[in-house]
Design a protein around this motif. Structure first.
Motif, PDB file in Angstrom:
ATOM      1  N   GLU A 154      67.429  18.853  -2.813  1.00  0.00           N
ATOM      2  CA  GLU A 154      66.057  19.134  -3.214  1.00  0.00           C
ATOM      3  C   GLU A 154      66.087  19.679  -4.637  1.00  0.00           C
ATOM      4  O   GLU A 154      66.961  20.477  -4.986  1.00  0.00           O
ATOM      5  CB  GLU A 154      65.407  20.143  -2.271  1.00  0.00           C
ATOM      6  CG  GLU A 154      65.059  19.566  -0.920  1.00  0.00           C
ATOM      7  CD  GLU A 154      64.237  20.503  -0.053  1.00  0.00           C
ATOM      8  OE1 GLU A 154      63.801  20.070   1.027  1.00  0.00           O
ATOM      9  OE2 GLU A 154      64.035  21.676  -0.457  1.00  0.00           O
ATOM     10  N   ALA A 155      65.160  19.212  -5.443  1.00  0.00           N
ATOM     11  CA  ALA A 155      65.079  19.648  -6.837  1.00  0.00           C
ATOM     12  C   ALA A 155      63.685  20.184  -7.114  1.00  0.00           C
ATOM     13  O   ALA A 155      62.701  19.622  -6.635  1.00  0.00           O
ATOM     14  CB  ALA A 155      65.376  18.475  -7.775  1.00  0.00           C
ATOM     15  N   TRP A 156      63.598  21.293  -7.845  1.00  0.00           N
ATOM     16  CA  TRP A 156      62.293  21.766  -8.299  1.00  0.00           C
ATOM     17  C   TRP A 156      62.424  22.284  -9.722  1.00  0.00           C
ATOM     18  O   TRP A 156      63.451  22.815 -10.119  1.00  0.00           O
ATOM     19  CB  TRP A 156      61.685  22.787  -7.338  1.00  0.00           C
ATOM     20  CG  TRP A 156      62.375  24.090  -7.164  1.00  0.00           C
ATOM     21  CD1 TRP A 156      62.046  25.283  -7.733  1.00  0.00           C
ATOM     22  CD2 TRP A 156      63.510  24.372  -6.334  1.00  0.00           C
ATOM     23  NE1 TRP A 156      62.901  26.288  -7.322  1.00  0.00           N
ATOM     24  CE2 TRP A 156      63.810  25.756  -6.468  1.00  0.00           C
ATOM     25  CE3 TRP A 156      64.312  23.594  -5.489  1.00  0.00           C
ATOM     26  CZ2 TRP A 156      64.873  26.354  -5.793  1.00  0.00           C
ATOM     27  CZ3 TRP A 156      65.369  24.195  -4.822  1.00  0.00           C
ATOM     28  CH2 TRP A 156      65.628  25.563  -4.980  1.00  0.00           C
ATOM     29  N   GLN A 157      61.344  22.074 -10.474  1.00  0.00           N
ATOM     30  CA  GLN A 157      61.401  22.333 -11.900  1.00  0.00           C
ATOM     31  C   GLN A 157      60.022  22.615 -12.460  1.00  0.00           C
ATOM     32  O   GLN A 157      59.004  22.348 -11.821  1.00  0.00           O
ATOM     33  CB  GLN A 157      61.976  21.108 -12.613  1.00  0.00           C
ATOM     34  CG  GLN A 157      61.059  19.896 -12.499  1.00  0.00           C
ATOM     35  CD  GLN A 157      61.474  18.757 -13.406  1.00  0.00           C
ATOM     36  OE1 GLN A 157      62.299  17.940 -13.044  1.00  0.00           O
ATOM     37  NE2 GLN A 157      60.874  18.709 -14.598  1.00  0.00           N
ATOM     38  N   ALA A 158      60.004  23.131 -13.675  1.00  0.00           N
ATOM     39  CA  ALA A 158      58.762  23.294 -14.428  1.00  0.00           C
ATOM     40  C   ALA A 158      58.453  22.005 -15.175  1.00  0.00           C
ATOM     41  O   ALA A 158      59.297  21.105 -15.285  1.00  0.00           O
ATOM     42  CB  ALA A 158      58.914  24.442 -15.416  1.00  0.00           C
ATOM     43  N   ASN A 159      57.236  21.909 -15.694  1.00  0.00           N
ATOM     44  CA  ASN A 159      56.891  20.740 -16.507  1.00  0.00           C
ATOM     45  C   ASN A 159      57.405  20.946 -17.936  1.00  0.00           C
ATOM     46  O   ASN A 159      58.117  21.908 -18.225  1.00  0.00           O
ATOM     47  CB  ASN A 159      55.388  20.456 -16.463  1.00  0.00           C
ATOM     48  CG  ASN A 159      54.557  21.538 -17.150  1.00  0.00           C
ATOM     49  OD1 ASN A 159      55.079  22.497 -17.721  1.00  0.00           O
ATOM     50  ND2 ASN A 159      53.248  21.385 -17.097  1.00  0.00           N
ATOM     51  N   ALA A 160      57.041  20.045 -18.833  1.00  0.00           N
ATOM     52  CA  ALA A 160      57.548  20.114 -20.201  1.00  0.00           C
ATOM     53  C   ALA A 160      57.078  21.357 -20.942  1.00  0.00           C
ATOM     54  O   ALA A 160      57.679  21.759 -21.944  1.00  0.00           O
ATOM     55  CB  ALA A 160      57.139  18.859 -20.967  1.00  0.00           C
ATOM     56  N   ASP A 161      56.011  22.002 -20.444  1.00  0.00           N
ATOM     57  CA  ASP A 161      55.502  23.236 -21.045  1.00  0.00           C
ATOM     58  C   ASP A 161      56.095  24.482 -20.398  1.00  0.00           C
ATOM     59  O   ASP A 161      55.683  25.607 -20.723  1.00  0.00           O
ATOM     60  CB  ASP A 161      53.982  23.285 -20.946  1.00  0.00           C
ATOM     61  CG  ASP A 161      53.306  22.146 -21.689  1.00  0.00           C
ATOM     62  OD1 ASP A 161      53.787  21.807 -22.797  1.00  0.00           O
ATOM     63  OD2 ASP A 161      52.312  21.600 -21.181  1.00  0.00           O
ATOM     64  N   GLY A 162      57.011  24.302 -19.447  1.00  0.00           N
ATOM     65  CA  GLY A 162      57.621  25.436 -18.777  1.00  0.00           C
ATOM     66  C   GLY A 162      56.769  26.055 -17.693  1.00  0.00           C
ATOM     67  O   GLY A 162      56.950  27.214 -17.336  1.00  0.00           O
ATOM     68  N   ILE A 163      55.845  25.264 -17.125  1.00  0.00           N
ATOM     69  CA  ILE A 163      54.927  25.761 -16.096  1.00  0.00           C
ATOM     70  C   ILE A 163      55.250  25.081 -14.761  1.00  0.00           C
ATOM     71  O   ILE A 163      55.398  23.857 -14.703  1.00  0.00           O
ATOM     72  CB  ILE A 163      53.467  25.489 -16.479  1.00  0.00           C
ATOM     73  CG1 ILE A 163      53.139  26.177 -17.810  1.00  0.00           C
ATOM     74  CG2 ILE A 163      52.515  25.957 -15.395  1.00  0.00           C
ATOM     75  CD1 ILE A 163      51.793  25.805 -18.366  1.00  0.00           C
ATOM     76  N   TYR A 164      55.333  25.872 -13.716  1.00  0.00           N
ATOM     77  CA  TYR A 164      55.595  25.345 -12.377  1.00  0.00           C
ATOM     78  C   TYR A 164      54.278  24.988 -11.678  1.00  0.00           C
ATOM     79  O   TYR A 164      53.241  25.605 -11.937  1.00  0.00           O
ATOM     80  CB  TYR A 164      56.336  26.368 -11.524  1.00  0.00           C
ATOM     81  CG  TYR A 164      57.804  26.513 -11.862  1.00  0.00           C
ATOM     82  CD1 TYR A 164      58.762  25.680 -11.295  1.00  0.00           C
ATOM     83  CD2 TYR A 164      58.230  27.491 -12.766  1.00  0.00           C
ATOM     84  CE1 TYR A 164      60.105  25.819 -11.606  1.00  0.00           C
ATOM     85  CE2 TYR A 164      59.576  27.634 -13.086  1.00  0.00           C
ATOM     86  CZ  TYR A 164      60.508  26.779 -12.490  1.00  0.00           C
ATOM     87  OH  TYR A 164      61.833  26.916 -12.808  1.00  0.00           O
ATOM     88  N   ALA A 165      54.345  24.007 -10.801  1.00  0.00           N
ATOM     89  CA  ALA A 165      53.185  23.613 -10.006  1.00  0.00           C
ATOM     90  C   ALA A 165      53.038  24.592  -8.835  1.00  0.00           C
ATOM     91  O   ALA A 165      53.336  24.283  -7.681  1.00  0.00           O
ATOM     92  CB  ALA A 165      53.351  22.181  -9.501  1.00  0.00           C
ATOM     93  N   HIS A 166      52.581  25.781  -9.158  1.00  0.00           N
ATOM     94  CA  HIS A 166      52.494  26.859  -8.180  1.00  0.00           C
ATOM     95  C   HIS A 166      51.406  27.815  -8.662  1.00  0.00           C
ATOM     96  O   HIS A 166      51.204  27.984  -9.878  1.00  0.00           O
ATOM     97  CB  HIS A 166      53.841  27.580  -8.075  1.00  0.00           C
ATOM     98  CG  HIS A 166      53.894  28.620  -7.012  1.00  0.00           C
ATOM     99  ND1 HIS A 166      53.466  29.921  -7.217  1.00  0.00           N
ATOM    100  CD2 HIS A 166      54.321  28.561  -5.723  1.00  0.00           C
ATOM    101  CE1 HIS A 166      53.635  30.612  -6.100  1.00  0.00           C
ATOM    102  NE2 HIS A 166      54.150  29.820  -5.178  1.00  0.00           N
ATOM    103  N   PRO A 167      50.676  28.460  -7.738  1.00  0.00           N
ATOM    104  CA  PRO A 167      49.626  29.396  -8.169  1.00  0.00           C
ATOM    105  C   PRO A 167      50.129  30.475  -9.128  1.00  0.00           C
ATOM    106  O   PRO A 167      49.363  30.983  -9.953  1.00  0.00           O
ATOM    107  CB  PRO A 167      49.140  30.007  -6.850  1.00  0.00           C
ATOM    108  CG  PRO A 167      49.405  28.955  -5.826  1.00  0.00           C
ATOM    109  CD  PRO A 167      50.683  28.293  -6.266  1.00  0.00           C
TER     110      PRO A 167
END
Length: 206
Positions: free
Chosen positions: A72-85
């Motif tokens: 399983e992989a999880w990461q931030a987007n290119a702006d360093g923001i995670y898809a999380h509240p």
């Protein structure tokens, strides 16, 4: 008078196999169960940033590929923001920042496509270098293994990363660095994971 002590027995552990891939990634195992496979699309079509492919192999203590691994992989987007509240802001529509892949049953190779993440802010640490978090499970692994993938073309950010700097030996830090190559016009990062041995990948207790 001698008093006997009764000790509680340790609960037996249970490994994740042999059918972990069927339950967690059935489409890759040839089972058409879900309308949409869980977790395959990490970045989504609207994600900004550099499109990359990440690939590797999991190697056991004898130097052989492990062919029934789930990652399983999880990461931030290119702006360093995670898809999380609490991820630090808004992400692009459709950006999941999370994916699930299994190794090829014949070769042990694994791969996924995503975008290169940006630098992130940690909860209790400073700015972190671009990285992808990985969780690994397979038969014979009683507790899932947590590690990180960093990028070899982010040397300056890596040198200042607070998590990498927790690792005392620079030689051990190198086990977390993916190597960049170009293939058929696509950016590819190679990241092999060694479970045991002299070049064992650093795993984190989280």
């Amino acid at each position: 008078m001698t008093q006997s002590l009764d000790y509680l027995k340790e609960t037996a552990s249970q490994t994740a196999g042999p059918y972990v891939h069927i339950g967690l990634a059935p489409g890759a195992a040839g089972f058409d169960i879900y309308r949409q496979e869980l977790g395959w699309d990490i970045a989504g079509p609207n994600a900004r940033g550099e499109r990359i492919r990440v690939e590797g192999i999991v190697i056991d203590g004898t130097g052989s590929p492990v062919k029934d691994v789930l990652l399983e992989a999880w990461q931030a987007n290119a702006d360093g923001i995670y898809a999380h509240p609490e991820g630090g802001g808004e992400v692009e529509e459709g950006f999941r920042g999370w994916g699930r892949v299994i190794t090829d049953f014949a070769t042990g190779e694994w791969a996924f496509d995503t975008v290169k993440p940006g630098r992130t802010r940690g909860r209790n640490v400073g700015t972190q270098a671009p990285h992808i978090n990985l969780w690994i499970v397979a038969r014979g692994i009683n507790i899932g293994l947590n590690t990180r993938l960093y990028f070899d073309d982010e040397a300056e950010a890596n040198a200042a990363d607070p998590v990498l700097n927790l690792i005392e030996w620079e030689r051990r830090r190198a086990t977390l660095i993916a190597k960049r190559t170009e293939r058929d016009g696509q950016t590819v990062y190679r990241f092999d994971i060694r479970l045991q041995g002299e070049e064992e990948t650093v795993f984190f207790d989280i």
